[in-house]
Enzyme design. Structure first.
Site, PDB file in Angstrom:
ATOM      1  N   GLU A 130       0.873  -1.230  -0.026  1.00 11.13           N
ATOM      2  CA  GLU A 130      -0.007  -0.213  -0.009  1.00 11.13           C
ATOM      3  C   GLU A 130       0.931   1.244  -0.109  1.00 11.13           C
ATOM      4  O   GLU A 130       1.965   1.260   0.506  1.00 11.13           O
ATOM      5  CB  GLU A 130      -0.842   0.045   1.187  1.00 11.13           C
ATOM      6  N   GLU A 143      -2.041 -10.783  -5.530  1.00 13.91           N
ATOM      7  CA  GLU A 143      -2.102 -11.466  -6.707  1.00 13.91           C
ATOM      8  C   GLU A 143      -1.200 -10.856  -7.944  1.00 13.91           C
ATOM      9  O   GLU A 143      -0.809 -11.411  -8.756  1.00 13.91           O
ATOM     10  CB  GLU A 143      -3.300 -11.713  -7.204  1.00 13.91           C
TER      11      GLU A 143
HETATM   12  N1  THU Z   1      -6.099  -7.060  -1.638  1.00 11.08           N
HETATM   13  C1  THU Z   1      -5.497  -7.987  -2.265  1.00 11.08           C
HETATM   14  O1  THU Z   1      -4.051  -7.913  -2.175  1.00 11.08           O
HETATM   15  N2  THU Z   1      -6.028  -8.540  -3.110  1.00 11.08           N
HETATM   16  C2  THU Z   1      -7.228  -8.612  -3.525  1.00 11.08           C
HETATM   17  O2  THU Z   1      -7.681  -9.110  -4.341  1.00 11.08           O
HETATM   18  C3  THU Z   1      -8.080  -7.919  -2.573  1.00 11.08           C
HETATM   19  C4  THU Z   1      -7.435  -6.819  -1.856  1.00 11.08           C
HETATM   20  C5  THU Z   1      -5.274  -5.920  -0.756  1.00 11.08           C
HETATM   21  C6  THU Z   1      -5.477  -4.472  -1.314  1.00 11.08           C
HETATM   22  C7  THU Z   1      -5.314  -3.648   0.072  1.00 11.08           C
HETATM   23  O3  THU Z   1      -3.839  -3.604   0.453  1.00 11.08           O
HETATM   24  C8  THU Z   1      -6.014  -4.690   0.996  1.00 11.08           C
HETATM   25  O4  THU Z   1      -6.010  -6.164   0.465  1.00 11.08           O
HETATM   26  C9  THU Z   1      -7.375  -4.210   1.558  1.00 11.08           C
HETATM   27  O5  THU Z   1      -8.126  -3.871   0.332  1.00 11.08           O
HETATM   28 ZN    ZN Z   2      -7.032  -7.707  -6.384  1.00 16.42          ZN
END
Ligand code: THU
Ligand code: ZN
Length: 335
Positions: free
Chosen positions: A253, A264
């Site tokens: 993030e 992913e």
């Molecule tokens: N997130 C993922 O890494 N993959 C997903 O498919 C859904 C969301 C992460 C992004 C963010 O850092 C956190 O989960 C909350 O949304």
């Molecule tokens: Zn995603």
């Protein structure tokens, strides 16, 4: 014309499994085939005067339609590879060849026609061998080479037998039956070759039962590296590619929120950067109580690279759930 041949002769530099990368190659190939077919059609049409009556003309038109249809089938076969053996495939193959037969039969001796089919099959076969991973398939293809040798020997013997002892008797049916056998055994052998390749290379170093455990462990471990100072929601992903390699990724993030990289995406990017192309399965790990499958955006990326059979396993510390990409993104978009 020379340019096309040059490209085709340089096939070692071409990854025939990669559709997009080799658009240029396919374009050249199609142009070359178009030229060749134009020649065939020209020669065929020049024979028109030998065809007498409506019946002959109808047969000729059907035969040419078959030639053109199989031409498209051939293109498709080169690009996608023969993945299925089913009754419909056999039927279509058989009728196409019988129609070819009707077209050529007017002129050439039957033995020559059959020999042409054998050569045609040999060419199809060579195409399929060089299409993807030639070295691996060539090793596996020894049996098939023997099969072709056998066909040619049988053809030759049958030719001697029929021509010398009983000219003209029952030849048509014998040849048609022989053709039918060639077509069926050809399809079965080539499909076996491909499926053998698939099961051989999916899990080369770690046994299949341990593979999922390894992927889960790796996804969990990489989730600990996630940069989640905004959401606190750690995600780890571990991808198994079709070459048997494992790629991991975590979510990252950034303070402006919108730059967030999903776990992913991160794992898929590592896979692509390493030169692999196709994910076979992916484990997504979170520490949440609920099991989460990838978000819509990631589903699109996973679908594009792994197709509907990609296995998606979502896990937390309590357990896992498995779905295929086809279930997660029905009717997914793909160019
Ligand atoms: N997130 C993922 O890494 N993959 C997903 O498919 C859904 C969301 C992460 C992004 C963010 O850092 C956190 O989960 C909350 O949304
Ligand atoms: Zn995603």
């Amino acid at each position: 014309m020379f340019k096309y041949f040059k490209k085709i002769i340089n096939w070692r530099e071409i990854d025939l499994g990669d559709e997009k990368k080799n658009e240029e190659f396919y374009k050249s190939l199609r142009e070359l085939i178009t030229i060749l077919f134009a020649v065939v059609l020209g020669v065929g049409l020049s024979q028109l005067k030998e065809y007498k009556g409506t019946y002959d003309l109808v047969i000729l038109i059907i035969a040419y339609t078959a030639v053109i249809l199989s031409w498209w089938g051939w293109h498709y076969g080169i690009i996608k590879g023969p993945r299925e053996t089913n009754a419909l495939n056999y039927l279509i193959d058989f009728f196409l060849l019988v129609l070819y037969w009707l077209l050529i039969n007017k002129r050439a001796p039957l033995f020559l026609v059959l020999l042409m089919y054998c050569i045609m099959f040999l060419l199809y076969y060579l195409w399929e061998l060089i299409r993807k991973d030639p070295l691996h398939l060539l090793k596996k293809a020894r049996k098939l080479n023997l099969y072709f040798l056998l066909i040619f020997i049988v053809m030759f013997i049958s030719y001697l037998f029929w021509e010398v002892r009983e000219p003209g008797v029952g030849k048509n049916w014998c040849y048609i039956v022989a053709l039918f056998v060639i077509i069926i055994t050809y399809r079965i052998s080539i499909c076996r070759l491909y499926s053998a390749k698939k099961s051989d290379t999916s899990f080369p170093s770690i046994p299949k039962e341990d593979m999922e455990k390894t992927l889960i462990e790796k996804a969990k471990a990489v989730a600990m590296n996630a940069r989640v100072h905004l959401s606190g929601f750690r995600v780890g992903a571990a991808i198994l590619s079709d070459t048997g390699k494992i790629y991991v990724g975590c979510n990252v993030e950034f303070d402006n929120y919108s730059n967030t990289i999903h776990a992913e995406e991160n794992a898929l990017s590592s896979m692509i950067a390493d030169g692999d192309k196709c994910p076979v399965s992916i484990v997504v790990f979170t520490f949440d109580d609920k099991l989460w499958f990838p978000c819509g955006m990631c589903r699109q990326s996973l679908f594009e690279l792994g197709g509907k059979d990609l296995k998606v396993i979502t896990c937390n510390e309590k357990g896992c759930e498995i779905k295929t990409m086809g279930e997660l993104l029905p009717g997914g978009f793909h160019l």
